[in-house]
Motif scaffolding. Structure first.
Motif, PDB file in Angstrom:
ATOM      1  N   PHE A  25       5.920  -5.958  -1.703  1.00  0.00           N
ATOM      2  CA  PHE A  25       7.086  -5.407  -2.403  1.00  0.00           C
ATOM      3  C   PHE A  25       8.373  -6.029  -1.850  1.00  0.00           C
ATOM      4  O   PHE A  25       9.280  -6.382  -2.591  1.00  0.00           O
ATOM      5  N   ALA A  26       8.451  -6.141  -0.526  1.00  0.00           N
ATOM      6  CA  ALA A  26       9.662  -6.693   0.092  1.00  0.00           C
ATOM      7  C   ALA A  26       9.827  -8.165  -0.275  1.00  0.00           C
ATOM      8  O   ALA A  26      10.943  -8.655  -0.426  1.00  0.00           O
ATOM      9  N   LEU A  59       0.901   3.499  -4.861  1.00  0.00           N
ATOM     10  CA  LEU A  59       1.013   2.663  -3.672  1.00  0.00           C
ATOM     11  C   LEU A  59       2.464   2.537  -3.226  1.00  0.00           C
ATOM     12  O   LEU A  59       2.782   2.557  -2.034  1.00  0.00           O
ATOM     13  N   PHE A  60       3.356   2.457  -4.192  1.00  0.00           N
ATOM     14  CA  PHE A  60       4.792   2.377  -3.881  1.00  0.00           C
ATOM     15  C   PHE A  60       5.246   3.651  -3.165  1.00  0.00           C
ATOM     16  O   PHE A  60       5.988   3.608  -2.190  1.00  0.00           O
ATOM     17  N   GLY A  61       4.780   4.796  -3.678  1.00  0.00           N
ATOM     18  CA  GLY A  61       5.129   6.068  -3.053  1.00  0.00           C
ATOM     19  C   GLY A  61       4.669   6.119  -1.600  1.00  0.00           C
ATOM     20  O   GLY A  61       5.357   6.659  -0.726  1.00  0.00           O
ATOM     21  N   GLU A  62       3.515   5.536  -1.341  1.00  0.00           N
ATOM     22  CA  GLU A  62       2.966   5.512   0.024  1.00  0.00           C
ATOM     23  C   GLU A  62       3.803   4.595   0.922  1.00  0.00           C
ATOM     24  O   GLU A  62       4.133   4.951   2.054  1.00  0.00           O
ATOM     25  N   VAL A  63       4.166   3.459   0.396  1.00  0.00           N
ATOM     26  CA  VAL A  63       4.972   2.502   1.168  1.00  0.00           C
ATOM     27  C   VAL A  63       6.330   3.101   1.523  1.00  0.00           C
ATOM     28  O   VAL A  63       6.829   2.963   2.630  1.00  0.00           O
ATOM     29  N   MET A  64       6.944   3.774   0.547  1.00  0.00           N
ATOM     30  CA  MET A  64       8.277   4.334   0.758  1.00  0.00           C
ATOM     31  C   MET A  64       8.221   5.655   1.516  1.00  0.00           C
ATOM     32  O   MET A  64       9.259   6.260   1.766  1.00  0.00           O
ATOM     33  N   ILE A  65       7.028   6.104   1.858  1.00  0.00           N
ATOM     34  CA  ILE A  65       6.840   7.429   2.483  1.00  0.00           C
ATOM     35  C   ILE A  65       7.551   8.490   1.664  1.00  0.00           C
ATOM     36  O   ILE A  65       8.249   9.352   2.202  1.00  0.00           O
ATOM     37  N   LEU A  66       7.434   8.394   0.345  1.00  0.00           N
ATOM     38  CA  LEU A  66       8.075   9.387  -0.510  1.00  0.00           C
ATOM     39  C   LEU A  66       7.393  10.743  -0.326  1.00  0.00           C
ATOM     40  O   LEU A  66       6.178  10.805  -0.175  1.00  0.00           O
ATOM     41  N   PRO A  67       8.182  11.816  -0.345  1.00  0.00           N
ATOM     42  CA  PRO A  67       7.608  13.150  -0.137  1.00  0.00           C
ATOM     43  C   PRO A  67       7.009  13.706  -1.429  1.00  0.00           C
ATOM     44  O   PRO A  67       6.959  14.896  -1.617  1.00  0.00           O
TER      45      PRO A  67
END
Lengths: 204, 204
Positions: A25-26, A59-67
């Motif tokens: 992503f980065a 997967l994005f939610g996991e990477v961003m540590i989204l709650p």
């Protein structure tokens, strides 16, 4: 579960996929990253990525540590009645960020976006490609031109982001102590107006 | 000009007042700071502060290196017809920040607010005490209760701040390339709705 990749499934496989996704992503942004390219970077079979994660938003939610689960949010927005989109978005937004964990995470995301251009890219592409485009193109049942949908999505995102900064970061008082219900009541019609073109708009 | 303070007027007097104001705003906030307390900190006569600066908003603009005059902005907002407040606010906001200098300054302010709580305080007090309270309490000619005026002011500020972050910092594309006129057209009615209570709102 039948791992058949280049690498056995194991305790750290999931973690290595998350790390590969973070790097991907980065490096190329949200839009250009795929579960396949992330699998390649992690050195695992794409089926393993599918096994652990329910698609790219998850997967994005996991990477961003989204709650919260981005996939669940997207499903809610997709299934909301058209006249409830503003309400659904406002309720999700404030419910998700209003706890202590959400506040900390939100502040970290803002700080990261402001200090690193590369941190901003996946977030804005996720918002563009998944959340707001999808919501705005539903406008009144008929699809808006994509450019207008994204523009309208940006206005709605801006309203939420700005109020979140004042409430959770800058400590602007009337917004800090306002209840989530008051915020939803005040903002749902504004978000609805941004995102959904009504027949009276067309007539105007 | 008749300096009679504890210290002669000179080339660095103005600068020393600005430095004293910066320290005073950071220490006690915008609301509690006064031209008198700033003069005391600078070791000059209060008359000298009045000589160099047209009031506290002007001195705040100087401290923040704002690319515009807060006093002029406040005067414009005060003199705008009630039905033009949203339009006036949106036009001022985007005109003021849209140049290269404004963008750099805006980004620095966001970064500072996100990393230092003490940096946020004078800014939010300035917004609260001067800009939004004054605008919102004009609502339809009659004064709103102060708490509601500040709440509404926060919603309007949030809309502008969020769109500014997406346009100037995060690079959210449809908002980056949108013209200032398009942004004003899209946001003026929203700001008007936030800030000005109309008779139909009352009836609803």
């Amino acid at each position: 579960m039948s791992p058949r990749g280049r690498r056995p499934a194991g305790a750290d496989t999931r973690g290595s996929i998350v790390e590969a996704a973070r790097a991907e992503f980065a490096s190329v942004g949200y839009a250009a990253a795929s579960l396949r390219s992330i699998a390649r970077r992690a050195g695992v079979d794409p089926a393993l990525v599918h096994h652990y994660f329910d698609g790219k938003p998850a997967l994005f939610g996991e990477v961003m540590i989204l709650p919260f689960s981005p996939a669940a949010l997207l499903a809610q927005l997709r299934s909301a009645p058209t006249d409830q989109i503003g309400q659904t978005l406002a309720r999700n937004f404030f419910t998700l960020w209003d706890g202590p964990e959400g506040r900390v995470r939100l502040r970290a995301i803002f700080a990261s976006v402001l200090t690193h251009e590369e941190a901003a890219r996946p977030i804005r592409e996720f918002l563009t490609d998944e959340v707001f485009t999808q919501v705005a193109t539903r406008a009144d049942g008929s699809a808006l031109p994509l450019a207008e949908a994204k523009f309208r999505g940006g206005l709605a995102a801006g309203q939420l982001i700005g109020v979140a900064i004042l409430r959770y970061v800058a400590g602007y008082e009337p917004l800090v102590s306002a209840s989530v219900e008051d915020l939803i009541a005040a903002l749902a019609p504004v978000l609805q107006g941004h995102l959904v073109v009504t027949r009276s708009d067309d007539a105007a």
